[in-house]
Design a protein around this motif. Structure first.
Motif, PDB file in Angstrom:
ATOM      1  N   SER A   1       0.825  -1.172   0.199  1.00 27.15           N
ATOM      2  CA  SER A   1      -0.119   0.007   0.230  1.00 27.15           C
ATOM      3  C   SER A   1       0.870   1.153  -0.174  1.00 27.15           C
ATOM      4  O   SER A   1       2.022   1.221   0.469  1.00 27.15           O
ATOM      5  N   THR A   2       0.295   2.360  -0.353  1.00 27.49           N
ATOM      6  CA  THR A   2       1.236   3.726  -0.286  1.00 27.49           C
ATOM      7  C   THR A   2      -0.024   4.780  -0.103  1.00 27.49           C
ATOM      8  O   THR A   2      -1.096   4.830  -0.396  1.00 27.49           O
ATOM      9  N   ASP A   3       0.451   5.859   0.514  1.00 24.04           N
ATOM     10  CA  ASP A   3      -0.040   7.084   0.654  1.00 24.04           C
ATOM     11  C   ASP A   3       0.862   8.172   0.534  1.00 24.04           C
ATOM     12  O   ASP A   3       1.951   8.092   1.411  1.00 24.04           O
ATOM     13  N   SER A   4       0.513   9.447   0.285  1.00 21.11           N
ATOM     14  CA  SER A   4       1.215  10.689   0.193  1.00 21.11           C
ATOM     15  C   SER A   4       0.473  11.427   1.310  1.00 21.11           C
ATOM     16  O   SER A   4      -0.667  11.268   1.397  1.00 21.11           O
ATOM     17  N   TYR A   5       1.243  12.042   2.086  1.00 20.42           N
ATOM     18  CA  TYR A   5       0.802  13.049   3.438  1.00 20.42           C
ATOM     19  C   TYR A   5       1.249  14.372   2.894  1.00 20.42           C
ATOM     20  O   TYR A   5       2.329  14.795   2.732  1.00 20.42           O
TER      21      TYR A   5
ATOM     22  N   THR B   1       5.789  10.635   1.562  1.00 21.68           N
ATOM     23  CA  THR B   1       5.038   9.518   0.927  1.00 21.68           C
ATOM     24  C   THR B   1       5.694   8.061   1.706  1.00 21.68           C
ATOM     25  O   THR B   1       6.892   8.006   1.657  1.00 21.68           O
TER      26      THR B   1
ATOM     27  N   ALA C   1       5.193   3.804   1.785  1.00 18.97           N
ATOM     28  CA  ALA C   1       4.582   2.673   0.987  1.00 18.97           C
ATOM     29  C   ALA C   1       4.967   1.504   2.174  1.00 18.97           C
ATOM     30  O   ALA C   1       6.016   1.574   2.781  1.00 18.97           O
ATOM     31  N   GLY C   2       4.051   0.509   2.111  1.00 20.01           N
ATOM     32  CA  GLY C   2       4.413  -0.542   3.036  1.00 20.01           C
ATOM     33  C   GLY C   2       3.993  -1.835   2.580  1.00 20.01           C
ATOM     34  O   GLY C   2       3.415  -1.943   1.569  1.00 20.01           O
TER      35      GLY C   2
END
Lengths: 356, 356
Positions: free
Chosen positions: A73-77, A163, A165-166
């Motif tokens: 998964s990934t997210d930008s903050y 950003t 990712a995990g």
């Protein structure tokens, strides 16, 4: 730049959904996790590079590599401000991605961490964010394994964008996806809702709502493993971040083709959050959370899972908020205190921009 | 924001390396992949969340999960302009992360793709970038498995920032890391250098250098697998992006405690790149590449690996540029055409900011 854009594909025949048909530019709501975000994914990203995993539209992709079942998964903050009551962009960047992995039942293991820094930002600020990343990673039991740093000119960033990712390992026998919601499932929320969004709002706008509201940011991997110890038969897990509980329930209803009935009075809204929402004209169902999960649990396991969640420090406030039904497939309905019902729509954008 | 920073750790006793001791703010060079970037990693990120994988400082982390040997890497892309001769930010974001995985010998498999969009950017531009991501992913044989979109206010971004992370599977028996360089290793470069940096520079500044220079952006996973088919005994692979060949060789020399001798005349510099560098006062050894690799190959396998590389479409221009030696550990030296030698230092920052 017009010349160099000649290589760009022709988008003139491309279906640009309302309300953007006559004004096809990015608006804040495209990052809000609601209907506008969904349109961007469906009409722009999926046609460009969609595949089986991306179309699953879970919080994380589920894939098999070298015989291992992995969540990815990934997210930008881009949250403003970088530090707020109860946390920071560093906490969100770790917990948000850890939680996306945990929502597939995975044990979160490794994170990547990529910074886009604005020229002129104090190194002490960058250091404080990095320290927060480290502390949150240790608390969540994950390792930051790889990273990157880019710098953009002053005026082209906002101090720090981050950003992550995990990768996590999905245990054998676990299959948790939005598509698996079934009529009869009991719907639980792991604690009070709305705190993160209101905490950001209060510090950003300098508002006070009686008691201070602090972000609920927390890593939920350990809570999920406690739930899986009761039964691997959990159907759906979701962390209701952008778009709040309303967006998560709508996505699950749509993906599974079931209906959702929410008991308005059962939804746990702290008094300070309720006051703030009343004052600001917001609906707590649409306010972001960063340390809560919503679970769809087969009825026969509901009591045992509820007990296990309440016995865990991150799930002490767990309550049953509704059920999954065969009626009105794809639609979320709330039963009001007076016995009426109302439809709980997918929000168009996000009530509060840049909350994560 | 001062109040909310109270929770930030105290950085007053923190060693802030020269030249930033008296002016501790982020400068463009911190994102340049040279000495300033290395200082940021060593003094700020590693103390905050460093571990075994991060300290390896390879292009990607190497880890084991569920019995699978994985490579894991991330990069953010902030290149200006978004489209340039030979490619776009979408190509770079795919090829850059794919190449980081390939440099550990991994077969790249899955990517994540996170957009930070600036409010007001035309959706057609976002669509063109997404199409480029899709085309590059298909060409590289990888799947975009998960993604995210955030939007920042107009004036707080630059159209599109893109962060990819990637996972690949490392074949059994392969152990490729900067630490493994050994005296006697033959050093090869897979083709002409300097094209990407000069292509960006020419379009950004509106300069022409005789022939048009186009970016070399390409995915190198297939070339690496062709090399591994000759022998799994490759010691080091690196794609010389930011900081160019000079930065890559310095990092390898430092990590392995060996010396590097480069034959100046053997380094393949296209005439247009040489002209542009002469005009701009740049050294081609420090200009970024996005579709080249440098390999440290045990001498007994050098001839066969060279032949395999030249037989591959992405390695046709492969040449031997030098060797790894026991003398001057950690130092890179170039032998000039006149028989003299000069030290090739790690650059401080990047000659051309925001080239990837």
């Amino acid at each position: 730049m017009a010349d160099t854009l000649q290589t760009a594909p022709d988008f003139s025949g491309w279906s640009c959904p309302l309300p953007l048909r006559d004004h096809p530019v990015v608006v804040m709501g495209h990052g809000g996790g609601g209907a506008l975000s969904a349109e961007l994914v469906r009409h722009l990203f999926l046609p460009a590079y969609g595949g089986e995993q991306l179309e699953g539209l879970g919080d994380s992709a589920q894939l098999t590599l070298g015989g291992a079942r992995l969540a990815f998964s990934t997210d930008s903050y881009v949250v403003r401000p970088l530090f707020f009551p109860g946390g920071s962009i560093g906490d969100l960047a770790v917990n948000g991605t850890v939680n996306d992995l945990a929502m597939s039942g995975a044990v979160p293991a490794y994170l990547s961490c990529a910074f886009v820094l604005e020229e002129g930002t104090e190194l002490a600020t960058v250091g404080a964010v990095a320290q927060a990343v480290g502390a949150a990673a240790r608390a969540a039991g994950v390792t930051v394994a790889t990273g990157d740093t880019k710098v953009v000119d002053a005026g082209h960033g906002d101090g720090v964008y981050l950003t992550t990712a995990g990768i996590g390992l999905i245990p054998d026998g676990v299959d948790i996806r939005p598509q698996r919601a079934r009529p009869g499932d009991v719907i639980m929320v792991s604690g009070p809702i709305g705190q993160h969004g209101i905490a950001i709002m209060s510090v950003r706008e300098g508002l006070e709502f009686g008691a201070e509201v602090t972000s609920d940011t927390a890593a939920l991997g350990s809570l999920v493993q406690a739930m899986l110890a009761v039964t691997p038969e959990l159907h759906v897990l979701r962390d209701p971040t952008r778009g709040g509980l309303a967006a998560s329930l709508n996505e699950i209803a749509a993906a599974s083709g079931t209906g959702v009935v929410l008991e308005d009075r059962a939804v746990p809204v702290p008094e300070a959050v309720a006051n703030a929402c009343a004052f600001l004209g917001l609906d707590p169902l649409y306010v972001a959370n960063e340390g809560r999960l919503v679970a769809f649990v087969p009825r026969e396991h509901a009591e045992a899972v509820l007990a296990a969640m309440r016995a865990h420090p991150d799930g002490r406030g767990t309550v049953i908020v509704g059920e999954c039904v065969a009626d009105h497939p794809g639609v979320v309905v709330a039963r009001t205190g007076l016995g009426g019902t109302r439809i709980v729509d997918l929000p168009l954008g996000e009530q509060l921009p840049r909350i994560c």
